[in-house]
Scaffold this motif. Sequence first.
Motif, PDB file in Angstrom:
ATOM      1  N   ARG A 181      49.552 -49.261  38.405  1.00 24.43           N
ATOM      2  CA  ARG A 181      48.995 -47.916  38.241  1.00 24.43           C
ATOM      3  C   ARG A 181      49.181 -47.375  36.832  1.00 24.43           C
ATOM      4  NH1 ARG A 181      47.626 -44.562  42.437  1.00 24.43           N
ATOM      5  NH2 ARG A 181      48.306 -42.870  41.125  1.00 24.43           N
ATOM      6  N   ALA A 182      50.015 -48.035  36.047  1.00 28.55           N
ATOM      7  CA  ALA A 182      50.331 -47.525  34.714  1.00 28.55           C
ATOM      8  C   ALA A 182      49.184 -47.781  33.741  1.00 28.55           C
ATOM      9  CB  ALA A 182      51.601 -48.189  34.195  1.00 28.55           C
ATOM     10  N   GLU A 183      49.010 -46.858  32.842  1.00 28.59           N
ATOM     11  CA  GLU A 183      48.035 -46.985  31.769  1.00 28.59           C
ATOM     12  C   GLU A 183      48.750 -47.477  30.515  1.00 28.59           C
ATOM     13  OE1 GLU A 183      44.764 -46.393  32.053  1.00 28.59           O
ATOM     14  OE2 GLU A 183      45.007 -45.864  34.157  1.00 28.59           O
TER      15      GLU A 183
ATOM     16  N   ASP B  60      51.918 -45.751  28.748  1.00 30.85           N
ATOM     17  CA  ASP B  60      52.772 -45.035  29.697  1.00 30.85           C
ATOM     18  C   ASP B  60      54.207 -45.545  29.617  1.00 30.85           C
ATOM     19  OD1 ASP B  60      50.653 -43.571  30.636  1.00 30.85           O
ATOM     20  OD2 ASP B  60      50.573 -44.525  32.614  1.00 30.85           O
ATOM     21  N   ARG B  61      55.137 -44.668  29.828  1.00 33.32           N
ATOM     22  CA  ARG B  61      56.545 -45.053  29.935  1.00 33.32           C
ATOM     23  C   ARG B  61      56.772 -45.437  31.391  1.00 33.32           C
ATOM     24  NH1 ARG B  61      61.186 -44.623  27.017  1.00 33.32           N
ATOM     25  NH2 ARG B  61      63.078 -44.028  28.115  1.00 33.32           N
ATOM     26  N   LEU B  62      57.468 -46.549  31.612  1.00 34.32           N
ATOM     27  CA  LEU B  62      57.627 -47.092  32.951  1.00 34.32           C
ATOM     28  C   LEU B  62      59.038 -47.612  33.137  1.00 34.32           C
ATOM     29  CD1 LEU B  62      55.929 -47.847  35.525  1.00 34.32           C
ATOM     30  CD2 LEU B  62      55.615 -50.073  34.476  1.00 34.32           C
TER      31      LEU B  62
ATOM     32  N   THR C 189      57.646 -49.202  27.542  1.00 30.92           N
ATOM     33  CA  THR C 189      56.283 -48.717  27.378  1.00 30.92           C
ATOM     34  C   THR C 189      55.305 -49.842  27.699  1.00 30.92           C
ATOM     35  OG1 THR C 189      57.040 -47.248  25.627  1.00 30.92           O
ATOM     36  CG2 THR C 189      54.674 -47.656  25.741  1.00 30.92           C
TER      37      THR C 189
END
Length: 148
Positions: free
Chosen positions: A49-51, A54-56, A104
Amino acid sequence: MNGWRDRMRPALAALAAVVLLAVGCTHPTAAPAPRPDPEPGTRPGTIARAELGDRLTVTAAVEQVITDNAFVVRDADLTDGTLLVLSTGPSAPAPPQLVTVVGTVVPFSHRDLATRYHLGPAGPYRTFEGGRALAAQEVTVWEREPPR
Protein backbone atom coordinates in the motif's frame (compact mmCIF):
# COMPACT_ATOMS: atom_id res chain seq x y z
CA MET A 1 -56.18 48.49 -3.35
CA ASN A 2 -54.00 47.71 -6.36
CA GLY A 3 -51.12 49.54 -4.62
CA TRP A 4 -51.35 47.16 -1.66
CA ARG A 5 -51.34 44.08 -3.99
CA ASP A 6 -48.44 45.47 -5.98
CA ARG A 7 -46.42 45.81 -2.76
CA MET A 8 -47.43 42.42 -1.34
CA ARG A 9 -46.74 40.41 -4.50
CA PRO A 10 -42.89 40.78 -4.31
CA ALA A 11 -42.99 40.16 -0.55
CA LEU A 12 -44.99 36.94 -1.01
CA ALA A 13 -42.65 35.78 -3.79
CA ALA A 14 -39.64 36.40 -1.52
CA LEU A 15 -41.37 34.60 1.37
CA ALA A 16 -42.06 31.60 -0.88
CA ALA A 17 -38.42 31.50 -1.95
CA VAL A 18 -37.24 31.62 1.69
CA VAL A 19 -39.59 28.78 2.65
CA LEU A 20 -38.40 26.62 -0.26
CA LEU A 21 -34.76 27.25 0.63
CA ALA A 22 -35.35 26.47 4.30
CA VAL A 23 -37.16 23.22 3.48
CA GLY A 24 -34.48 22.20 0.98
CA CYS A 25 -31.68 22.84 3.47
CA THR A 26 -33.21 21.02 6.42
CA HIS A 27 -34.24 17.73 4.81
CA PRO A 28 -31.69 15.10 3.83
CA THR A 29 -31.52 14.10 0.21
CA ALA A 30 -33.47 11.02 -0.78
CA ALA A 31 -30.50 9.24 -2.35
CA PRO A 32 -27.82 7.96 0.04
CA ALA A 33 -24.27 9.23 -0.38
CA PRO A 34 -22.08 6.93 -2.49
CA ARG A 35 -19.83 4.62 -0.49
CA PRO A 36 -16.09 4.71 -1.09
CA ASP A 37 -14.51 1.88 -3.04
CA PRO A 38 -13.86 -1.16 -0.86
CA GLU A 39 -10.45 -1.31 0.73
CA PRO A 40 -8.01 -3.91 -0.55
CA GLY A 41 -7.27 -6.82 1.77
CA THR A 42 -3.78 -5.58 2.59
CA ARG A 43 -3.40 -3.89 5.94
CA PRO A 44 -2.30 -0.23 6.01
CA GLY A 45 1.42 0.30 6.45
CA THR A 46 2.61 -2.57 4.31
CA ILE A 47 4.80 -2.20 1.25
CA ALA A 48 1.90 -3.16 -1.02
CA ARG A 49 0.00 0.00 0.00
CA ALA A 50 3.00 2.29 0.38
CA GLU A 51 3.84 4.90 -2.21
CA LEU A 52 7.37 5.81 -3.24
CA GLY A 53 8.80 8.19 -0.65
CA ASP A 54 6.52 6.95 2.17
CA ARG A 55 8.06 6.20 5.54
CA LEU A 56 7.37 2.59 6.49
CA THR A 57 7.99 0.31 9.45
CA VAL A 58 8.19 -3.42 8.75
CA THR A 59 8.76 -6.30 11.14
CA ALA A 60 9.75 -9.51 9.36
CA ALA A 61 12.20 -12.41 9.35
CA VAL A 62 15.51 -12.12 7.53
CA GLU A 63 15.51 -14.61 4.67
CA GLN A 64 18.78 -13.83 2.89
CA VAL A 65 21.79 -11.57 3.32
CA ILE A 66 23.19 -10.38 -0.01
CA THR A 67 25.84 -7.95 1.31
CA ASP A 68 26.46 -6.16 4.60
CA ASN A 69 24.20 -3.38 3.29
CA ALA A 70 21.48 -5.40 1.56
CA PHE A 71 19.27 -8.15 2.89
CA VAL A 72 15.90 -9.69 2.10
CA VAL A 73 13.09 -10.07 4.64
CA ARG A 74 10.03 -12.32 4.30
CA ASP A 75 6.53 -11.79 5.68
CA ALA A 76 3.00 -12.54 4.46
CA ASP A 77 2.08 -8.81 4.37
CA LEU A 78 4.87 -7.97 1.94
CA THR A 79 4.52 -7.71 -1.83
CA ASP A 80 5.36 -11.17 -3.19
CA GLY A 81 6.20 -12.12 0.41
CA THR A 82 9.68 -10.55 0.29
CA LEU A 83 11.24 -7.12 0.52
CA LEU A 84 14.75 -5.90 -0.23
CA VAL A 85 16.16 -3.77 2.58
CA LEU A 86 19.08 -1.41 1.89
CA SER A 87 21.08 -0.12 4.82
CA THR A 88 24.16 2.00 5.39
CA GLY A 89 24.28 1.02 9.07
CA PRO A 90 26.15 -1.78 10.81
CA SER A 91 26.31 -5.30 9.39
CA ALA A 92 23.13 -6.99 8.24
CA PRO A 93 21.38 -9.42 10.58
CA ALA A 94 21.55 -13.15 9.82
CA PRO A 95 18.70 -15.45 8.79
CA PRO A 96 16.27 -16.25 10.41
CA GLN A 97 16.51 -13.29 12.81
CA LEU A 98 13.46 -11.12 13.28
CA VAL A 99 14.00 -7.44 12.51
CA THR A 100 12.04 -4.21 12.60
CA VAL A 101 13.09 -1.83 9.84
CA VAL A 102 12.10 1.83 9.72
CA GLY A 103 12.82 3.37 6.35
CA THR A 104 11.68 5.04 3.17
CA VAL A 105 10.15 3.25 0.16
CA VAL A 106 12.40 3.75 -2.88
CA PRO A 107 12.35 2.50 -6.47
CA PHE A 108 14.98 -0.19 -6.87
CA SER A 109 17.50 0.21 -9.64
CA HIS A 110 20.79 -1.62 -9.14
CA ARG A 111 22.54 0.86 -11.44
CA ASP A 112 21.30 3.86 -9.42
CA LEU A 113 21.84 2.42 -5.93
CA ALA A 114 24.89 0.13 -6.27
CA THR A 115 27.49 2.72 -5.30
CA ARG A 116 25.62 4.24 -2.35
CA TYR A 117 24.81 0.86 -0.76
CA HIS A 118 27.88 -1.12 -1.99
CA LEU A 119 25.58 -3.71 -3.58
CA GLY A 120 28.14 -5.70 -5.56
CA PRO A 121 27.18 -7.56 -8.78
CA ALA A 122 23.64 -7.18 -10.15
CA GLY A 123 22.84 -10.92 -10.27
CA PRO A 124 21.29 -11.36 -6.79
CA TYR A 125 19.11 -8.28 -7.31
CA ARG A 126 17.46 -9.22 -10.62
CA THR A 127 14.14 -10.20 -8.99
CA PHE A 128 13.93 -6.79 -7.30
CA GLU A 129 14.88 -4.66 -10.33
CA GLY A 130 12.16 -2.13 -11.15
CA GLY A 131 10.28 -2.88 -7.93
CA ARG A 132 10.35 -1.22 -4.54
CA ALA A 133 12.91 -1.51 -1.77
CA LEU A 134 13.11 -0.11 1.74
CA ALA A 135 16.01 2.29 2.39
CA ALA A 136 16.52 1.74 6.12
CA GLN A 137 17.16 4.54 8.57
CA GLU A 138 16.91 2.18 11.55
CA VAL A 139 17.19 -1.61 11.89
CA THR A 140 16.34 -3.34 15.18
CA VAL A 141 17.27 -7.01 15.57
CA TRP A 142 15.05 -8.94 18.01
CA GLU A 143 16.41 -11.71 20.17
CA ARG A 144 12.83 -12.88 20.75
CA GLU A 145 9.31 -11.79 19.75
CA PRO A 146 8.95 -8.00 19.41
CA PRO A 147 6.42 -6.24 21.67
CA ARG A 148 2.99 -5.78 20.13
